[in-house]
Every structure is written in C-alpha cells, then in structure tokens.
Design an enzyme around this catalytic site. Structure first.
Site, PDB file in Angstrom:
ATOM      1  N   GLU A 297       9.259  29.877  24.318  1.00  0.00           N
ATOM      2  CA  GLU A 297      10.602  29.298  24.488  1.00  0.00           C
ATOM      3  C   GLU A 297      11.479  29.922  23.639  1.00  0.00           C
ATOM      4  O   GLU A 297      11.173  29.899  22.492  1.00  0.00           O
ATOM      5  CB  GLU A 297      10.689  27.638  24.600  1.00  0.00           C
ATOM      6  CG  GLU A 297      11.942  27.293  24.469  1.00  0.00           C
ATOM      7  CD  GLU A 297      12.084  25.521  24.181  1.00  0.00           C
ATOM      8  OE1 GLU A 297      13.214  25.007  24.452  1.00  0.00           O
ATOM      9  OE2 GLU A 297      11.096  24.895  24.035  1.00  0.00           O
TER      10      GLU A 297
ATOM     11  N   ASN B 113      16.905  27.926  27.216  1.00  0.00           N
ATOM     12  CA  ASN B 113      17.646  26.687  27.502  1.00  0.00           C
ATOM     13  C   ASN B 113      19.163  26.934  28.198  1.00  0.00           C
ATOM     14  O   ASN B 113      19.930  27.781  27.571  1.00  0.00           O
ATOM     15  CB  ASN B 113      17.784  25.698  26.385  1.00  0.00           C
ATOM     16  CG  ASN B 113      16.686  25.274  25.863  1.00  0.00           C
ATOM     17  OD1 ASN B 113      16.124  24.027  26.409  1.00  0.00           O
ATOM     18  ND2 ASN B 113      16.064  25.748  24.853  1.00  0.00           N
TER      19      ASN B 113
ATOM     20  N   GLU C 269      15.680  26.444  31.721  1.00  0.00           N
ATOM     21  CA  GLU C 269      15.191  24.976  31.351  1.00  0.00           C
ATOM     22  C   GLU C 269      16.853  24.560  31.139  1.00  0.00           C
ATOM     23  O   GLU C 269      17.657  24.849  30.580  1.00  0.00           O
ATOM     24  CB  GLU C 269      14.785  24.823  30.054  1.00  0.00           C
ATOM     25  CG  GLU C 269      13.289  25.482  29.692  1.00  0.00           C
ATOM     26  CD  GLU C 269      12.660  25.165  28.596  1.00  0.00           C
ATOM     27  OE1 GLU C 269      13.505  24.431  27.734  1.00  0.00           O
ATOM     28  OE2 GLU C 269      11.538  25.723  28.207  1.00  0.00           O
TER      29      GLU C 269
ATOM     30  N   ASP D  33      13.792  19.956  31.582  1.00  0.00           N
ATOM     31  CA  ASP D  33      13.615  19.878  29.909  1.00  0.00           C
ATOM     32  C   ASP D  33      13.885  18.233  29.485  1.00  0.00           C
ATOM     33  O   ASP D  33      14.513  17.455  30.188  1.00  0.00           O
ATOM     34  CB  ASP D  33      14.535  20.669  29.178  1.00  0.00           C
ATOM     35  CG  ASP D  33      14.042  20.861  27.763  1.00  0.00           C
ATOM     36  OD1 ASP D  33      12.855  20.440  27.383  1.00  0.00           O
ATOM     37  OD2 ASP D  33      14.825  21.138  26.766  1.00  0.00           O
TER      38      ASP D  33
ATOM     39  N   GLU E  62       5.787  19.301  24.881  1.00  0.00           N
ATOM     40  CA  GLU E  62       6.631  19.721  23.486  1.00  0.00           C
ATOM     41  C   GLU E  62       5.955  18.931  22.446  1.00  0.00           C
ATOM     42  O   GLU E  62       5.779  17.691  22.505  1.00  0.00           O
ATOM     43  CB  GLU E  62       8.123  19.626  23.909  1.00  0.00           C
ATOM     44  CG  GLU E  62       8.594  20.357  24.974  1.00  0.00           C
ATOM     45  CD  GLU E  62       9.986  20.290  25.118  1.00  0.00           C
ATOM     46  OE1 GLU E  62      10.774  21.006  24.779  1.00  0.00           O
ATOM     47  OE2 GLU E  62      10.493  19.010  25.341  1.00  0.00           O
TER      48      GLU E  62
END
Length: 590
Positions: free
Chosen positions: A353, A411, A443, A473, A530
């Site tokens: 990520e 993201n 995401e 997410d 996560e």
C-alpha cells in the site's frame, strides 16, 4: 457632449425675474428703434421733408431710458410670483413638509395647477417606491428577518455604547451540514428550511426566562446569506446571560422539523464574540465569530464557542501551515512509502500500500494525521493524491522489471472520487510509468462506495476492463449491507485496523472479523487485514481464512528503494508453518 454657447451660459446664470427684466428692456428698446425706422422710411417714400425729431435729443434719450427701465421693472415684478411657485415646487419635491403641499393649492394659473397635480402624483409614487426599496434593502426575503445590512447598521449605531461593565455580544449561528440537509429535503425546499429555522430561533428567544431575557433588550436577530444567522445584543450584561441564550437556541433544535411531510433534524453551531473585549467594529466581530465557529467545526463539528485571543494564534498558525503545505505541494515534497502485504497461504509479499509522507526541507517528518485534514480543507489533497499515484506507479514498474509479482494499492480521497477526470488521471499515470494496469489497485472507503454506487461503477469500469483492481478500505466501519455490496465491482475487502487491534481485548471483535471474512468468501473476494501487530492476531486471521495481512508485525512503510531491498531479501520459508509466525519469514527488520 454638446458644447454650450456663450449666450446659453449667460442665460443659464440668470434667475427668472432677471431674465424677464432683460427681455422687457430689450423689447422696449427694440420697439422704439422700430417705430423711428418706420417713420424715417415713410417720410422718404412720400417725398416729404427729411425726418426731424420734434423733441430735442437731450429729452428724447431720457424718455427712452425711462421706458426701458419701466418695462424691465414691470417684467421683473410680474415674474416674481412665478419664481416663488417654482421654488415651492422644488421645496415640495426635496422636502417632505405638509405646509408646502397645502401652499400648492393657492396657484392661480390652470397650467400651474395641472403641473401641481402631476408633480404631486409623481412625487408620492416615488416616495412609495423609495419606502419599498428601503424596506427590502434591510430585510431578508426568505425569513422576513433583518438582513446583514440592517445588522451592521445596528452594530455601528450601538457598539460605541458598549463597555466592559455592560458588554455587547455577537453570535454567528450556522446550520450544521446544511448541504446534506438540502439534499435530504430537496434543493427546492432549502429556503423553506431556512425560514423554519428562523422561526424556531425567534420563538426560542421569545421564551428565554429572566434574568437572561434582559440581555435581549434592543437585540437583533438577522439572516445572512446561505445558512447563517446573527444575533446581536447591544446590552448583553454578562457571559452567563449569553451562555443561557445560546443554550436556549441550541435546545430549541432538539425537536425535528417537518419539511413537506419529511422529518428533518437540524442543529446549529455558533461563534460568540464579546465587545469591546474582543472586537470594536462590525468587521472585527464577524471575523472573530468566524474564527470561533471554525474551531468548533475543526474540533467537534457542532456546538458553541466563545472567541479568545488564543484562537487568533491558532488560526494564524493554521494559515502558516496551509501556506507551507501549498509550497510543499508545489515543490513535490510528498513522497510515497510502501507497506508490504503478506499472503498467508504462501508467505510471499504479494502487494504493497502506497502511503503519503511529508518530509520538510529541514528533514522534519509530518504525520499524515496532521496534514491530510488541512490538505482536504484547502483543496490540495487532489494534487497530493496525484503525486502519490505517480510515485506508486513508477515504483511498481521498477518491481515489475525486476521480476517481482507485486501489486501496489493507492488510496483515492473523497475529493478525488468526485472529480470527472479521475479515470483519465489514473490512465495517464499508468501510461507515463509503463505499469501494467493489473498491478494497480485503487482503494476507496466504504462510505464513499455506498453513497454513490453508480459513480463507483462509472469510474472503475474502464479501468477494470484493463485489469485494474478495486478495494474497499476500512470495511466494517460504515453502514453497508450485502445487497449493496453485491452491486459494486470490488476485488478486495480491507478489514479496518480497529477490529484487528481489538482481537485480543474485545470479545465481539473476533465475531465481527469472522463475519467480514465469511461475507468476503461468499462474494468471492480477497481480504486484507490492516494493522496486524502481534503473532496472535496473525495466527487468528490465518486460521479464519484471511487472504493477506499488513502491519508493523511485518514492516512499516518503506521508501521505494528500501522496499525494493525488502523484496530482494524476503524469503517466505515459514509459509506453511502451522503457527503462522512471521519470524519464520526471512525479512529484514526495519
């Protein structure tokens, strides 16, 4: 512009009696000359004797002069009443006095009487229109309350009387989440909602009990533009009275409103300024009230707050921080770090990520929790997102060229999600970097996805056709349901870190995580946990069928070169170990 002649300038400088006097004198003199000329021509034409004056010249000239003076004087005297008539008309049109109107009825000439009637009607019509304009200039059409102009006038007139012993108070009232409420009731009913809110505030003020009600003497509730009101109290008395009034206003909105049969809950927030302690002008009052209201929004989203000088320092610091943030965006100081995703089945690093980090020129690292909210408010988050996307695609291309089968996840912020050019932005980053679309994962948060499923489909469809993946997410923190999720084109569920961190402390957390994993399995989606930080958390997730994990147990976020070294050194020797212990993975600790 037409040029005025010398004669015109001379005439325009004369009064009516003076002009008539000059015209009479000139006319008398002209008649004398005309009569004498006719007499001379007649004598010559009839063959008579040459023309001779009967009277001596020394007597004739005074007679002519006297005639001219008499004609001039008579014209002056007779024109004076006409001058007075026009003076009365002028006074009537410029000064509103009853006796002037009465005097106009004594006019002798019919033309002047008709002029009087026409003038009277015109002036009265103009006065009515002027009164109407004055009324709407100081009144808000939506609520019937005084407007900002009227409020400022009242403050200017009364603020000099405020003192530290008897202070004035100014409250800036703002409807919370007004745009969302308008969407809820419909765009056409926004003004009705404002009107209902104004009535609710007015009723709350009317019901304030003594002794706090004394602070409302001479007060003015005014409506500003959009969704704001102001309450100005020239004789507030004390902070305790102001607090009681603010509490009464806030409590008045506890009951929901009914707008066209729809129940709507409305709440207010406010910034309060005391004068002369914190402001000495209407502009300063408004400015400081906005600062207090802004801090309410930043800290708690709703409530009331008094202005203090400390707020100025806070806001000035925020402005400086925002300015530095703009410079950082321009100088491309935002870098991507990459946190690996570990596949539970193979023990391999299968993804990463990309996380935004800001390292200032002095080397100081700024937390995303500090700069992301400011960037969103300042409209800079989109540019930061573009920079991170570009960096992530370039880094992933490097991994790809080295033969590592690793995807990179980026993201997408809410403001980016709302832009019409988001798909083109992603495609442009892929094209410039040369990264294959199947190695990119985007995401978006659960709340963004559920709020506008059609927008999700429109945005991702061209990218999915090329192989790009979509992850949801922070799953579990919103209000999704299975029916909604089945309509969305997701590939991955990311289990929020708050559920992972609570696995060892909260009895309900394991059940929630198992439910999310079961839902993902039903939909045929992969899952990423996560914030994995302990071996017990990793073991629980592996045994419950979670696909991947990321967290400090494996590695923090690493710069691109350090992450590449991690990929080269990583040896998943313990992939099939029953304990799932990450210590079995041959990875350098960072």
């Amino acid at each position: 512009m037409k040029k005025i002649s010398l004669l015109g300038r001379l005439i325009s400088s004369l009064s009516i009696p003076a002009f008539v006097s000059l015209v009479g004198a000139f006319t008398a003199l002209l008649l004398f000359v005309t009569v004498i000329s006719i007499e001379m021509v007649f004598r010559l034409a009839t063959g008579g004797n040459p023309f001779e004056f009967v009277l001596p010249v020394y007597l004739l000239l005074p007679i002519i002069g006297a005639t001219v003076l008499i004609a001039s004087g008579v014209g002056y005297i007779l024109s004076r009443p006409l001058q007075k008539v026009f003076e009365r008309f002028t006074e009537y049109m410029t000064v509103s006095r009853g006796e002037v109107d009465t005097d106009l009825y004594s006019l002798q000439f019919p033309e002047l009487r008709r002029l009087r009637v026409a003038t009277t009607r015109t002036v009265r019509k103009l006065r009515r229109e002027n009164e109407h304009l004055r009324k709407i200039a100081y009144r808000d059409s939506r609520t019937g309350l005084p407007n900002a102009v009227a409020a400022e006038k009242r403050i200017v007139d009364t603020l000099p009387n405020a003192s530290f012993e008897r202070p004035a108070a100014f409250i800036l009232l703002d409807i919370d989440r007004f745009a969302h409420l308008v969407e809820q009731v419909g765009a056409g009913h926004g003004e009705m909602m404002i009107h209902a809110a104004a009535q609710r505030i007015s009723k709350a003020l009317a019901d304030v009990p003594d002794p706090s009600a004394s602070a409302l003497r001479g007060s003015m509730l005014a409506a500003l533009t959009a969704d704001q009101f102001t309450l100005y109290m020239p004789d507030a008395g004390s902070r305790e009275h102001v607090i009681a009034i603010a509490r009464a206003i806030r409590n008045a909105f506890n009951e929901p409103f009914t707008i066209f049969g729809r129940s709507v809950t409305i709440s207010l927030s406010g910034g309060i300024v005391m004068a002369p302690e914190d402001a000495d002008s209407p502009q300063k009052m408004m400015q400081n009230a906005k600062l207090a209201l802004r801090l309410v929004r930043n800290e708690s989203q709703s409530g009331f707050r008094f202005f203090t000088p400390r707020l100025t320092r806070i806001v000035q610091g925020r402005y400086r921080f925002e300015s530095e943030l703009r410079d950082a965006v321009e100088n491309r100081e935002f870098k991507a770090v990459f946190q690996p995703k570990i596949d539970f089945a193979t023990g391999r690093i299968v993804g990463a990520e990309a996380l935004a980090r800001w390292r200032r020129s002095n080397g100081k690292l700024i937390s995303p929790a500090a700069f992301i909210p400011v960037a969103e408010e300042a409209g800079l988050i989109e540019e930061i997102g573009k920079q991170i996307l570009e960096a992530a695609c370039e880094a992933a291309r490097t991994w790809e060229l080295e033969g590592h089968d690793v995807t990179v996840a980026v993201n997408v912020s809410p403001s980016q999600f709302q832009r019409n050019d988001l798909t083109e932005t992603v495609m442009g980053a892929l094209k410039r970097s040369g990264l294959h679309p199947r190695r990119l994962e985007l995401e978006i948060t659960e709340s963004m996805a559920v709020s506008d499923p059609a927008r999700v489909a429109e945005f991702i469809s061209p990218l999915r056709a090329m192989g790009t993946k979509l992850a949801i997410d922070d799953f579990g923190t919103g209000h999704s349901n299975l029916a909604t999720l089945t309509q969305l084109p997701f590939d991955v569920f990311k289990i929020d870190r708050q559920f992972v961190s609570a696995l060892e402390t909260d009895r309900q957390a394991p059940a929630i995580v198992e439910m999310i994993l079961a839902m993902a399995e039903t939909l045929g989606l992969k899952t990423v946990a996560e914030g994995v930080e302990t071996t017990k958390q990793a073991d629980f997730l592996r045994r419950r069928g979670c696909t991947m994990a990321q967290g400090f147990l494996y590695s923090p976020g690493l710069p691109d070169q350090a992450f590449l070294e991690l990929l080269r050194a990583w040896k998943p020797l313990g992939a099939n170990d029953e304990t799932g212990s990450p210590e079995a993975y041959q990875a350098p600790r960072r």
